[in-house]
Motif scaffolding. Sequence first.
Motif, PDB file in Angstrom:
ATOM      1  N   MET A   1       4.665  10.851  -6.635  1.00  0.00           N
ATOM      2  CA  MET A   1       5.798  11.141  -7.394  1.00  0.00           C
ATOM      3  C   MET A   1       5.342  11.191  -8.921  1.00  0.00           C
ATOM      4  O   MET A   1       5.876  12.192  -9.427  1.00  0.00           O
ATOM      5  CB  MET A   1       6.971  10.330  -7.139  1.00  0.00           C
ATOM      6  CG  MET A   1       7.632  10.203  -5.710  1.00  0.00           C
ATOM      7  SD  MET A   1       9.307   9.312  -5.850  1.00  0.00           S
ATOM      8  CE  MET A   1       8.605   7.799  -5.747  1.00  0.00           C
ATOM      9  N   THR A   2       4.640  10.435  -9.318  1.00  0.00           N
ATOM     10  CA  THR A   2       4.306  10.447 -10.682  1.00  0.00           C
ATOM     11  C   THR A   2       2.960  11.038 -11.242  1.00  0.00           C
ATOM     12  O   THR A   2       2.802  11.761 -12.358  1.00  0.00           O
ATOM     13  CB  THR A   2       4.160   8.834 -11.183  1.00  0.00           C
ATOM     14  OG1 THR A   2       2.856   8.243 -10.550  1.00  0.00           O
ATOM     15  CG2 THR A   2       5.529   7.952 -11.097  1.00  0.00           C
ATOM     16  N   GLN A   3       1.929  11.161 -10.262  1.00  0.00           N
ATOM     17  CA  GLN A   3       0.832  11.646 -10.591  1.00  0.00           C
ATOM     18  C   GLN A   3       0.389  13.035  -9.978  1.00  0.00           C
ATOM     19  O   GLN A   3      -0.122  13.918 -10.389  1.00  0.00           O
ATOM     20  CB  GLN A   3      -0.393  10.737 -10.192  1.00  0.00           C
ATOM     21  CG  GLN A   3      -0.296   9.540 -11.197  1.00  0.00           C
ATOM     22  CD  GLN A   3      -1.700   8.583 -10.761  1.00  0.00           C
ATOM     23  OE1 GLN A   3      -2.687   9.064 -10.179  1.00  0.00           O
ATOM     24  NE2 GLN A   3      -1.582   7.070 -10.952  1.00  0.00           N
ATOM     25  N   TRP A   4       0.830  13.151  -8.874  1.00  0.00           N
ATOM     26  CA  TRP A   4       0.803  14.338  -8.182  1.00  0.00           C
ATOM     27  C   TRP A   4       1.925  15.276  -8.079  1.00  0.00           C
ATOM     28  O   TRP A   4       2.004  16.499  -7.522  1.00  0.00           O
ATOM     29  CB  TRP A   4       0.638  14.139  -6.276  1.00  0.00           C
ATOM     30  CG  TRP A   4      -0.620  13.263  -6.482  1.00  0.00           C
ATOM     31  CD1 TRP A   4      -1.690  13.140  -6.835  1.00  0.00           C
ATOM     32  CD2 TRP A   4      -1.017  12.418  -4.914  1.00  0.00           C
ATOM     33  NE1 TRP A   4      -2.449  12.341  -6.575  1.00  0.00           N
ATOM     34  CE2 TRP A   4      -2.085  12.076  -5.081  1.00  0.00           C
ATOM     35  CE3 TRP A   4      -0.255  12.317  -3.837  1.00  0.00           C
ATOM     36  CZ2 TRP A   4      -2.934  11.244  -4.325  1.00  0.00           C
ATOM     37  CZ3 TRP A   4      -0.894  11.637  -2.818  1.00  0.00           C
ATOM     38  CH2 TRP A   4      -2.202  10.971  -3.060  1.00  0.00           C
TER      39      TRP A   4
ATOM     40  N   MET B   1       0.932  -1.164  -0.099  1.00  0.00           N
ATOM     41  CA  MET B   1      -0.020   0.129  -0.199  1.00  0.00           C
ATOM     42  C   MET B   1       0.676   1.289  -0.108  1.00  0.00           C
ATOM     43  O   MET B   1       0.503   2.180  -0.831  1.00  0.00           O
ATOM     44  CB  MET B   1      -1.097   0.000   1.241  1.00  0.00           C
ATOM     45  CG  MET B   1      -1.922   1.269   1.177  1.00  0.00           C
ATOM     46  SD  MET B   1      -2.955   1.052   2.547  1.00  0.00           S
ATOM     47  CE  MET B   1      -1.753   1.661   3.982  1.00  0.00           C
ATOM     48  N   VAL B   2       1.927   1.055   0.797  1.00  0.00           N
ATOM     49  CA  VAL B   2       2.874   2.357   0.918  1.00  0.00           C
ATOM     50  C   VAL B   2       3.627   2.452  -0.261  1.00  0.00           C
ATOM     51  O   VAL B   2       3.726   3.606  -0.864  1.00  0.00           O
ATOM     52  CB  VAL B   2       3.752   2.209   2.069  1.00  0.00           C
ATOM     53  CG1 VAL B   2       5.068   3.422   1.767  1.00  0.00           C
ATOM     54  CG2 VAL B   2       3.136   2.494   3.429  1.00  0.00           C
ATOM     55  N   GLY B   3       3.992   1.401  -1.412  1.00  0.00           N
ATOM     56  CA  GLY B   3       4.591   1.758  -2.461  1.00  0.00           C
ATOM     57  C   GLY B   3       3.643   2.360  -3.485  1.00  0.00           C
ATOM     58  O   GLY B   3       4.044   3.227  -4.274  1.00  0.00           O
ATOM     59  N   GLY B   4       2.211   2.011  -3.292  1.00  0.00           N
ATOM     60  CA  GLY B   4       1.187   2.665  -4.238  1.00  0.00           C
ATOM     61  C   GLY B   4       1.290   3.964  -3.840  1.00  0.00           C
ATOM     62  O   GLY B   4       1.208   5.035  -4.775  1.00  0.00           O
ATOM     63  N   VAL B   5       1.136   4.249  -2.522  1.00  0.00           N
ATOM     64  CA  VAL B   5       1.100   5.800  -2.069  1.00  0.00           C
ATOM     65  C   VAL B   5       2.246   6.672  -2.552  1.00  0.00           C
ATOM     66  O   VAL B   5       2.176   7.728  -3.261  1.00  0.00           O
ATOM     67  CB  VAL B   5       1.016   6.064  -0.627  1.00  0.00           C
ATOM     68  CG1 VAL B   5       1.165   7.337  -0.311  1.00  0.00           C
ATOM     69  CG2 VAL B   5      -0.026   5.413  -0.054  1.00  0.00           C
ATOM     70  N   VAL B   6       3.626   6.128  -2.375  1.00  0.00           N
ATOM     71  CA  VAL B   6       4.643   6.826  -3.064  1.00  0.00           C
ATOM     72  C   VAL B   6       4.891   6.725  -4.471  1.00  0.00           C
ATOM     73  O   VAL B   6       5.176   7.995  -5.011  1.00  0.00           O
ATOM     74  CB  VAL B   6       6.019   5.992  -2.626  1.00  0.00           C
ATOM     75  CG1 VAL B   6       7.249   6.728  -3.108  1.00  0.00           C
ATOM     76  CG2 VAL B   6       6.015   5.946  -1.005  1.00  0.00           C
ATOM     77  N   GLY B   7       4.447   5.965  -5.130  1.00  0.00           N
ATOM     78  CA  GLY B   7       4.337   5.887  -6.698  1.00  0.00           C
ATOM     79  C   GLY B   7       3.561   6.759  -7.279  1.00  0.00           C
ATOM     80  O   GLY B   7       3.712   7.797  -7.989  1.00  0.00           O
ATOM     81  N   ILE B   8       2.252   7.036  -6.450  1.00  0.00           N
ATOM     82  CA  ILE B   8       1.257   7.922  -7.159  1.00  0.00           C
ATOM     83  C   ILE B   8       1.708   9.189  -6.733  1.00  0.00           C
ATOM     84  O   ILE B   8       1.499  10.303  -7.603  1.00  0.00           O
ATOM     85  CB  ILE B   8      -0.095   7.738  -6.405  1.00  0.00           C
ATOM     86  CG1 ILE B   8      -0.614   6.338  -7.217  1.00  0.00           C
ATOM     87  CG2 ILE B   8      -1.087   8.661  -6.554  1.00  0.00           C
ATOM     88  CD1 ILE B   8      -1.925   5.949  -6.432  1.00  0.00           C
TER      89      ILE B   8
END
Length: 393
Positions: free
Chosen positions: A89-92, A80-87
């Motif tokens: 950096m890449t989307q926000w 879940m944290v990997g998803g938060v970090v990925g979003i």
Amino acid sequence: MITKTSTWKNNLNLRNYGLSVALIGIIILFQILTGGRLLVPDNIVSLIQQNAYVMILAIGMMMVIIAGHIDLSVGSIVAMVGGVVGIAMTQWNISWPVAILLALLVGVLVGMWQGYWVAYVGIPAFIATLGGMLIFRGFAQLLVGQTISGFPQEFITIGNGALPNFLGFTNTPTIGYVEGVTILFAVLAIVAYIVLSVRKRSIAKKHELNVEFTTTFWIKVVTVCILVGIFAYLIGLSTDGMPVVLLVLAVLVGIFSFVLRSTRFGRNVYAIGGNYRAAELSGVNVKRDTFVVFVLMGVLSALAGVVVTSRAGAAVAAAGMGYELDAIAACFIGGAAVEGGVGKISGAMIGALVMGVLNIGLSILAVDPAWQQAIKGLVLIIAVAFDLMNKRK
């Protein structure tokens, strides 16, 4: 009257030193079986980087187990944290340092959520974290519908890169082409270990506590220093030098070892795991300290999620599968007691290294993955059985 023989037996505690000897024996065995490939410098760096998540999770899991609980949700938190970090950096378009801070904040919130149910509502940790495992895995799948990649190089360096080599290399016929920063950190680590060990022994003697014989003490200190030196030398010979994640691990081990050994909170954690009711009657705020233990576990799980995502260079919903089992196994192999109240961070690190050496050694030997799982399970059972038999004696 205590005889000299019985005193030597007390000083040479098999439980304290047996695991270290076992780790060295496993390393020597695989070094022989792999024809010397296990201790190739780049393989050692890979061992650290590939198993960093186990070590980080094992630090938190050791505290949880000492307190008499268990946490089955850490692998799902990693995903879940990997998803938060990925979003982030890449989307926000959030910078990678802020994204890491956001990940740690998520870890705090997750830890508060689970700590509340365990500490204040009284739900057994096994059940509360089993529910958390399902909840956070579901969130991970919602966040990461498909693989998220395209992270900044600085972020990827956390899990894959090395510290900048501002000291250059040595290149002498005696020691070879060794990276200077690694040697510097090794020297600092050795000096710190000697100072702290001598100080700890002096304090124990001052309070008239049982201490090791002087000869035994210095044999242990010199042996540890030699092993650290050899370890650092081999890393210094690797292609890139000291991994960034190794520095992160060293800082975490130092902080949490100090917390457990030298703070009131640490002593309370041992007391809670040793006898919950007795700790409560003696004035320990057992609910608050149990809550804090799970908050710290959440933060370390989030940090492991950052390292795993950095190492992979991408966020995937399936990340973290089985990580909770690796962390739990590392703790029990490292000397944690099944019923709580016993364990050390150093033991968890040795347990994680045992698992890591088994992984990389069996992989080099091209052992079928199914047999690798079976062997690791057998090692776990033997370790726990040894612990129980040792306590019966």
